[in-house]
Design an enzyme around this catalytic site. Structure first.
Site, PDB file in Angstrom:
ATOM      1  N   GLY A 249       0.767  -1.240   0.000  1.00 21.08           N
ATOM      2  CA  GLY A 249       0.000   0.000   0.000  1.00 21.08           C
ATOM      3  C   GLY A 249       0.795   1.285   0.000  1.00 21.08           C
ATOM      4  O   GLY A 249       0.208   2.371  -0.003  1.00 21.08           O
ATOM      5  N   GLU A 294       3.851  -6.826   1.668  1.00 17.80           N
ATOM      6  CA  GLU A 294       3.533  -7.086   0.255  1.00 17.80           C
ATOM      7  C   GLU A 294       3.490  -5.821  -0.587  1.00 17.80           C
ATOM      8  O   GLU A 294       2.438  -5.469  -1.129  1.00 17.80           O
ATOM      9  CB  GLU A 294       2.145  -7.724   0.156  1.00 17.80           C
ATOM     10  CG  GLU A 294       2.042  -9.069   0.766  1.00 17.80           C
ATOM     11  CD  GLU A 294       0.600  -9.511   0.888  1.00 17.80           C
ATOM     12  OE1 GLU A 294       0.392 -10.718   1.002  1.00 17.80           O
ATOM     13  OE2 GLU A 294      -0.307  -8.659   0.865  1.00 17.80           O
ATOM     14  N   ARG A 297       2.989  -1.661  -5.887  1.00 21.96           N
ATOM     15  CA  ARG A 297       3.120  -0.404  -6.625  1.00 21.96           C
ATOM     16  C   ARG A 297       4.483   0.264  -6.410  1.00 21.96           C
ATOM     17  O   ARG A 297       5.114   0.734  -7.353  1.00 21.96           O
ATOM     18  CB  ARG A 297       2.012   0.558  -6.159  1.00 21.96           C
ATOM     19  CG  ARG A 297       1.906   1.826  -6.979  1.00 21.96           C
ATOM     20  CD  ARG A 297       0.983   2.846  -6.283  1.00 21.96           C
ATOM     21  NE  ARG A 297      -0.283   2.302  -5.867  1.00 21.96           N
ATOM     22  CZ  ARG A 297      -1.400   2.299  -6.605  1.00 21.96           C
ATOM     23  NH1 ARG A 297      -1.387   2.832  -7.803  1.00 21.96           N
ATOM     24  NH2 ARG A 297      -2.523   1.787  -6.120  1.00 21.96           N
ATOM     25  N   ARG A 334      -6.457   3.664 -15.746  1.00 23.30           N
ATOM     26  CA  ARG A 334      -6.528   4.198 -14.381  1.00 23.30           C
ATOM     27  C   ARG A 334      -7.236   5.559 -14.295  1.00 23.30           C
ATOM     28  O   ARG A 334      -7.832   5.868 -13.282  1.00 23.30           O
ATOM     29  CB  ARG A 334      -5.135   4.240 -13.733  1.00 23.30           C
ATOM     30  CG  ARG A 334      -4.559   2.822 -13.546  1.00 23.30           C
ATOM     31  CD  ARG A 334      -3.302   2.797 -12.693  1.00 23.30           C
ATOM     32  NE  ARG A 334      -3.576   3.064 -11.297  1.00 23.30           N
ATOM     33  CZ  ARG A 334      -3.343   4.204 -10.696  1.00 23.30           C
ATOM     34  NH1 ARG A 334      -2.819   5.211 -11.351  1.00 23.30           N
ATOM     35  NH2 ARG A 334      -3.631   4.354  -9.428  1.00 23.30           N
ATOM     36  N   TYR A 338     -10.243   5.588 -11.834  1.00 24.17           N
ATOM     37  CA  TYR A 338     -10.034   6.316 -10.563  1.00 24.17           C
ATOM     38  C   TYR A 338      -9.765   7.803 -10.733  1.00 24.17           C
ATOM     39  O   TYR A 338      -9.357   8.459  -9.775  1.00 24.17           O
ATOM     40  CB  TYR A 338      -8.818   5.747  -9.807  1.00 24.17           C
ATOM     41  CG  TYR A 338      -8.612   4.264  -9.865  1.00 24.17           C
ATOM     42  CD1 TYR A 338      -9.519   3.393  -9.259  1.00 24.17           C
ATOM     43  CD2 TYR A 338      -7.486   3.722 -10.472  1.00 24.17           C
ATOM     44  CE1 TYR A 338      -9.309   2.029  -9.288  1.00 24.17           C
ATOM     45  CE2 TYR A 338      -7.264   2.353 -10.499  1.00 24.17           C
ATOM     46  CZ  TYR A 338      -8.172   1.510  -9.912  1.00 24.17           C
ATOM     47  OH  TYR A 338      -7.958   0.159  -9.941  1.00 24.17           O
ATOM     48  N   CYS A 365     -13.076   4.497 -28.457  1.00 23.02           N
ATOM     49  CA  CYS A 365     -14.357   5.145 -28.714  1.00 23.02           C
ATOM     50  C   CYS A 365     -15.096   5.336 -27.407  1.00 23.02           C
ATOM     51  O   CYS A 365     -16.036   4.592 -27.087  1.00 23.02           O
ATOM     52  CB  CYS A 365     -15.187   4.299 -29.665  1.00 23.02           C
ATOM     53  SG  CYS A 365     -14.356   4.141 -31.226  1.00 23.02           S
TER      54      CYS A 365
HETATM   55  N1  LLP Z   1      -1.558  -7.073  -0.767  1.00 25.64           N
HETATM   56  C1  LLP Z   1      -2.866  -7.129  -1.029  1.00 25.64           C
HETATM   57  C2  LLP Z   1      -3.687  -8.107  -0.346  1.00 25.64           C
HETATM   58  C3  LLP Z   1      -3.439  -6.266  -1.965  1.00 25.64           C
HETATM   59  O1  LLP Z   1      -4.740  -6.328  -2.201  1.00 25.64           O
HETATM   60  C4  LLP Z   1      -2.622  -5.336  -2.642  1.00 25.64           C
HETATM   61  C5  LLP Z   1      -3.183  -4.446  -3.646  1.00 25.64           C
HETATM   62  C6  LLP Z   1      -1.240  -5.311  -2.346  1.00 25.64           C
HETATM   63  C7  LLP Z   1      -0.756  -6.188  -1.394  1.00 25.64           C
HETATM   64  C8  LLP Z   1      -0.292  -4.369  -3.012  1.00 25.64           C
HETATM   65  O2  LLP Z   1      -0.590  -3.042  -2.759  1.00 25.64           O
HETATM   66  P1  LLP Z   1       0.369  -1.888  -3.338  1.00 25.64           P
HETATM   67  O3  LLP Z   1       1.671  -1.962  -2.592  1.00 25.64           O
HETATM   68  O4  LLP Z   1       0.545  -2.146  -4.762  1.00 25.64           O
HETATM   69  O5  LLP Z   1      -0.368  -0.636  -3.061  1.00 25.64           O
HETATM   70  N2  LLP Z   1      -5.595  -1.253  -9.419  1.00 25.64           N
HETATM   71  C9  LLP Z   1      -5.410  -0.277  -8.363  1.00 25.64           C
HETATM   72  C10 LLP Z   1      -4.671  -0.836  -7.190  1.00 25.64           C
HETATM   73  C11 LLP Z   1      -5.341  -2.023  -6.572  1.00 25.64           C
HETATM   74  C12 LLP Z   1      -4.580  -2.533  -5.401  1.00 25.64           C
HETATM   75  C13 LLP Z   1      -5.083  -3.880  -5.044  1.00 25.64           C
HETATM   76  N3  LLP Z   1      -4.398  -4.470  -3.962  1.00 25.64           N
HETATM   77  C14 LLP Z   1      -4.675   0.922  -8.949  1.00 25.64           C
HETATM   78  O6  LLP Z   1      -4.397   0.932 -10.137  1.00 25.64           O
HETATM   79  O7  LLP Z   1      -4.417   1.871  -8.237  1.00 25.64           O
END
Ligand code: LLP
Length: 445
Positions: A249, A294, A297, A334, A338, A365
């Site tokens: 996150g 985890e 991003r 995106r 969002y 389109c």
């Molecule tokens: N762990 C779990 C259980 C998750 O659901 C996620 C992301 C992560 C780790 C990794 O989170 P990160 O470090 O990437 O923030 N498609 C959306 C983002 C969806 C995130 C889903 N879960 C976007 O483009 O912003």
């Protein structure tokens, strides 16, 4: 332009990523094109891995959340960097296994894993499955029983933390399809339930409070809530927390509105999280849990740039100027999803001052097919190469074939060298799975 490690402007005034001239790359590979800087990806994996080790010893593992960007090469990099991965589908699991990623360092998530996905995970011998519903606990238990094994699981817990981010990417507030809520008692019931199962070993908890979060306090609060919950489960159910997975996150730089964190800066988030775990462990005399994180991003996001060629330019006096590119929501949905913000620059004129405000439109389109709205650029001309920064996460992984556009290829750049890690699609790929029933076949006279 920002002062990120991966980008610079060379003497020709061209944008460089990972030591390679983006204009040359656009010529060589065509556009639209996803670029990834391998050095940055490895650096970020290393920052997380080394910070965890420094503050928590060997009692933990960093998992790359591969939903952010999944292909075989990224799993090879993660393996070489000695970290684990999380996968959220049979497809991601298959990709990782095909790449030779060691199964024991794979964790599987998902709020509705299918029977065959659970079966595949067990057959592969993956390290751990994160259960997200009673039915999943049952399914994992049943599938493990069939195979005469005991599967290690975690329960996904929803601590009800309000993280400051876009509503669609928040995952741990009370109304969420993810996890067992602490507040309404289901987390406790699920713990008791999982403990009765013979073919699963409930090893601990998983929690992920959301994505693109900058507030350290949100992460700290998440840890506190889950640790306090684990303490109460020890008292009530004699449950021992062996493993704690705090999810990912951590936010990244998309535009100057975001907080800028250089690679090393992410260590601070981890330190704060680890510190909180340690304090709770000391306060309650617990065994220090095996700690998992985890990030997705923040590992690949800023490593990526998408290159486009500028096509039609439409100036609507007094309203807006649209600069259309040869990509769009099919390679980056995106904004459509969002209203995400991005920083575009002209890669072939990267030193020129911005002189106008434009919106970058895609070629689909759909009026909402935009990449960035009201952004500053030098006066763009048809044929310019437009680079959109920080597109390494959730762009290729969410790409689609809308309007039967081809998903662009991915190129990995390292020390100026560039090669495909995902090849371009072709029209043949687009029709590959189409079937014309014989009654619809074109009749030959
Ligand atoms: N762990 C779990 C259980 C998750 O659901 C996620 C992301 C992560 C780790 C990794 O989170 P990160 O470090 O990437 O923030 N498609 C959306 C983002 C969806 C995130 C889903 N879960 C976007 O483009 O912003």
């Amino acid at each position: 332009m920002n002062e990120r490690d991966t980008l610079k402007v060379n003497e020709k005034g061209h944008l460089e990523l990972g030591g390679a001239d983006c204009v040359e790359l656009a010529k060589k590979f065509g556009t639209p094109l996803y670029l990834f800087d391998e050095t940055y990806i490895r650096k970020m994996m290393g920052v997380y891995r080394d910070t965890l080790k420094k503050h928590y010893g060997d009692n933990g593992l960093v998992l790359y959340a591969s939903k952010a960007f999944s292909c075989q090469a990224i799993y090879r990099i993660a393996d070489e960097e000695n970290i684990g991965i999380d996968v959220v589908s049979g497809g991601e699991l298959y990709t990782a296994l095909q790449a030779g990623f060691p199964a024991e360092r794979i964790y599987m998530h998902g709020n509705n894993k299918l029977d065959y996905e659970i079966g595949e995970a067990l057959d592969a011998g993956i390290g751990c499955i994160v259960a997200d519903a009673y039915s999943e606990i049952d399914k994992i238990d049943a599938e493990a029983k069939k195979r005469g094994m005991v599967q290690r699981i975690l329960l996904r817990i929803n601590p009800g933390v309000e993280a400051h981010t876009h509503a669609f990417v928040q995952t741990a507030t009370t109304d969420s399809k993810f996890g067992f809520s602490i507040a309404d008692g289901t987390a406790e019931k699920a713990t008791a339930y999982a403990m009765t199962k013979k073919n699963v070993k409930l090893d601990g908890y998983h929690c992920h409070i959301g994505s693109q979060i900058f507030e350290k306090q949100s992460f700290v609060l998440g840890v506190e809530k889950v640790m306090d919950f684990a303490v109460s489960m020890k008292d009530k159910l004699n449950f021992t927390l062996e493993t704690l997975n705090m999810g990912g996150g951590f936010g990244i730089w998309y535009t100057d509105e975001d907080r800028k964190i250089l690679a090393e800066g992410y260590a601070e988030y981890l330190e704060a999280l680890i510190q909180t775990v340690k304090e709770k462990v000391a306060q309650h005399g617990l065994k220090a849990p095996y700690l998992l994180l985890e990030p997705g991003r923040s590992i690949v996001g800023e490593a990526g740039v998408t290159l486009y060629t500028v096509g039609a330019i439409k100036d609507i006096p007094g309203v807006k100027k649209y600069v259309a590119v040869d990509g769009g929501m099919f390679d980056n949905p995106r904004y459509a999803l969002y209203q995400s913000k991005y920083t575009p620059i002209l890669a072939n004129r990267a030193n020129e001052p911005c002189t106008e405000i434009v919106s970058i439109a895609g070629k689909c389109c759909e009026s909402g097919d935009l990449i960035a709205v009201n952004v500053s650029l030098p006066k763009a001309e048809t044929g310019d190469i437009l680079a959109v920064l920080s597109t390494g996460a959730y762009n290729y992984s969410m790409a689609m074939n809308y309007n039967r556009n081809m998903i662009p290829p991915c190129v990995l750049v390292r020390d100026g060298e560039a090669e495909y890690i995902v090849k371009p699609q072709s029209y043949a790929d687009i029709v590959r799975n189409d079937v014309i029933p014989s009654r619809l076949l074109k009749k030959t006279k």
